[in-house]
Design a protein around this motif. Structure first.
Motif, PDB file in Angstrom:
ATOM      1  N   TYR A   4      41.075  41.964  50.339  1.00  0.00           N
ATOM      2  CA  TYR A   4      41.609  42.232  49.006  1.00  0.00           C
ATOM      3  C   TYR A   4      42.811  41.332  48.792  1.00  0.00           C
ATOM      4  O   TYR A   4      43.629  41.150  49.688  1.00  0.00           O
ATOM      5  N   TYR A   6      46.301  40.381  46.809  1.00  0.00           N
ATOM      6  CA  TYR A   6      47.429  40.908  46.055  1.00  0.00           C
ATOM      7  C   TYR A   6      48.293  39.709  45.693  1.00  0.00           C
ATOM      8  O   TYR A   6      48.253  38.672  46.335  1.00  0.00           O
ATOM      9  N   THR A  22      39.108  51.293  49.923  1.00  0.00           N
ATOM     10  CA  THR A  22      40.388  51.902  50.271  1.00  0.00           C
ATOM     11  C   THR A  22      41.571  51.063  49.820  1.00  0.00           C
ATOM     12  O   THR A  22      42.703  51.380  50.166  1.00  0.00           O
ATOM     13  N   ALA A  23      41.342  50.037  49.031  1.00  0.00           N
ATOM     14  CA  ALA A  23      42.438  49.178  48.591  1.00  0.00           C
ATOM     15  C   ALA A  23      43.287  49.899  47.548  1.00  0.00           C
ATOM     16  O   ALA A  23      42.771  50.533  46.627  1.00  0.00           O
ATOM     17  N   GLU A  24      44.596  49.822  47.713  1.00  0.00           N
ATOM     18  CA  GLU A  24      45.539  50.421  46.763  1.00  0.00           C
ATOM     19  C   GLU A  24      45.736  49.454  45.599  1.00  0.00           C
ATOM     20  O   GLU A  24      45.610  48.243  45.764  1.00  0.00           O
ATOM     21  N   PRO A  25      46.097  49.952  44.426  1.00  0.00           N
ATOM     22  CA  PRO A  25      46.338  49.045  43.292  1.00  0.00           C
ATOM     23  C   PRO A  25      47.613  48.216  43.467  1.00  0.00           C
ATOM     24  O   PRO A  25      47.747  47.156  42.885  1.00  0.00           O
ATOM     25  N   VAL A  26      48.558  48.700  44.297  1.00  0.00           N
ATOM     26  CA  VAL A  26      49.807  47.983  44.533  1.00  0.00           C
ATOM     27  C   VAL A  26      50.045  47.966  46.034  1.00  0.00           C
ATOM     28  O   VAL A  26      49.807  48.954  46.726  1.00  0.00           O
ATOM     29  N   SER A  27      50.508  46.830  46.567  1.00  0.00           N
ATOM     30  CA  SER A  27      50.828  46.708  47.982  1.00  0.00           C
ATOM     31  C   SER A  27      52.178  46.011  48.110  1.00  0.00           C
ATOM     32  O   SER A  27      52.658  45.390  47.175  1.00  0.00           O
ATOM     33  N   ARG A  37      50.826  43.519  42.718  1.00  0.00           N
ATOM     34  CA  ARG A  37      49.623  44.139  42.161  1.00  0.00           C
ATOM     35  C   ARG A  37      48.380  43.493  42.758  1.00  0.00           C
ATOM     36  O   ARG A  37      48.394  42.339  43.147  1.00  0.00           O
ATOM     37  N   ARG A  38      47.322  44.291  42.791  1.00  0.00           N
ATOM     38  CA  ARG A  38      46.051  43.792  43.286  1.00  0.00           C
ATOM     39  C   ARG A  38      45.535  42.741  42.310  1.00  0.00           C
ATOM     40  O   ARG A  38      45.668  42.868  41.102  1.00  0.00           O
ATOM     41  N   TRP A  39      44.952  41.691  42.871  1.00  0.00           N
ATOM     42  CA  TRP A  39      44.459  40.567  42.088  1.00  0.00           C
ATOM     43  C   TRP A  39      42.943  40.605  42.171  1.00  0.00           C
ATOM     44  O   TRP A  39      42.355  40.363  43.217  1.00  0.00           O
ATOM     45  N   TYR A  40      42.321  40.935  41.048  1.00  0.00           N
ATOM     46  CA  TYR A  40      40.868  41.033  41.004  1.00  0.00           C
ATOM     47  C   TYR A  40      40.291  39.645  40.754  1.00  0.00           C
ATOM     48  O   TYR A  40      40.645  38.984  39.783  1.00  0.00           O
TER      49      TYR A  40
END
Ligand SMILES: [Zn+2]
Length: 92
Positions: A4, A6, A22-27, A37-40
């Motif tokens: 994932y 970020y 299980t990836a959080e939206p923020v790390s 923030r998570r980078w899609y």
């Protein structure tokens, strides 16, 4: 395990390996500790050569909003090759 991405505003992107789903939206950024923030991203396009990634994105976009040509494009000018030895050739 899945990768994932970020992104931190100051340090740039980083990758986290976690089980799928299980990836959080923020790390937390590993370099500065700021929240990132998570980078899609499209699957595997971050490791694809830029030209191929661009072509895939254009192909995907053409399904929803195809580029329509409304006029014939102007003819491309071909450069004339000039060889300095041509000036020594006899003229008709
Ligand atoms: Zn950072």
């Amino acid at each position: 395990m899945a990768s994932y991405l970020y992104r931190c505003g100051a340090c740039g992107p980083w990758e986290v390996h976690r089980p799928i789903g299980t990836a959080e939206p923020v790390s937390t950024c590993p370099a500065c500790g700021a929240p990132g923030r998570r980078w899609y991203t499209p699957p595997l396009l971050n490791r694809t050569p830029a030209a191929e990634a661009s072509a895939r994105l254009r192909e995907e976009a053409s399904g929803d909003a195809p580029a329509v040509t409304t006029a014939v494009p102007p003819a491309a000018r071909r450069p004339v090759a000039r060889d300095p030895r041509w000036s020594a050739l006899p003229r008709p």
